[in-house]
Write a protein that holds these residues in place. Structure first.
Motif, short mmCIF file in Angstrom:
data_model
loop_
_atom_site.label_atom_id
_atom_site.label_comp_id
_atom_site.label_asym_id
_atom_site.label_seq_id
_atom_site.Cartn_x
_atom_site.Cartn_y
_atom_site.Cartn_z
N CYS A 6 15.91 79.87 48.19
CA CYS A 6 16.83 78.76 48.00
C CYS A 6 18.22 80.52 48.39
N CYS A 11 19.58 79.85 41.22
CA CYS A 11 18.46 79.24 41.26
C CYS A 11 17.83 79.79 40.55
N ARG A 19 9.77 75.73 39.22
CA ARG A 19 10.14 77.27 39.29
C ARG A 19 9.36 78.25 38.18
N CYS A 49 18.59 74.61 48.12
CA CYS A 49 17.36 73.62 47.82
C CYS A 49 18.14 72.38 46.88
N CYS A 53 23.45 74.63 43.84
CA CYS A 53 22.90 76.11 44.63
C CYS A 53 23.69 76.29 45.74
ZN LIG Z 1 18.44 76.41 44.38
#
Ligand SMILES: [Zn+2]
Length: 108
Positions: A6, A11, A19, A49, A53
């Motif tokens: 991304c 992000c 994540r 994503c 973002c």
């Molecule tokens: Zn992202």
């Protein structure tokens, strides 16, 4: 399979479970990896994503993005003379609007 990271500049700072990476005691939040699919191929969603973002990227880099295709003059779309229209409702009231039609084959 093709994957892209991304491109959202923040992000990796969003606190979501997907994540989280790394071993116990060495955990990190990592930038999301995006799998290229038939739905996101050749679109911005193959490199971002989320809408957030995508927006973060533009807010950070908008000056460089605008420099790619700067607008130095206004654009114009030819139209027919606007026509005022009055409509009657079934309750005896009227309302008006102004009809604006673009000229050209797109409008047929
Ligand atoms: Zn992202």
């Amino acid at each position: 399979m093709t994957y892209n990271w991304c491109h959202g500049p923040n992000c990796h700072t969003n606190t979501t479970v997907d994540r989280v990476r790394g071993s116990k005691g060495n955990k990190v939040l990592r930038t999301r990896k995006i799998k290229e699919t038939q739905w996101n191929r050749n679109s911005v969603w193959s490199v971002f994503c989320s809408q957030g973002c995508y927006t973060d990227f533009f807010y950070k880099h908008w000056q460089q993005v605008i420099a790619i295709a700067p607008r130095r003059e206004a654009l114009e779309t030819p139209i027919n003379d606007p026509v005022k229209e009055t409509h009657n409702t079934e309750w005896g009231r009227t309302w008006t609007n102004t009809k604006i039609e673009k000229k050209g084959v797109d409008n047929v």
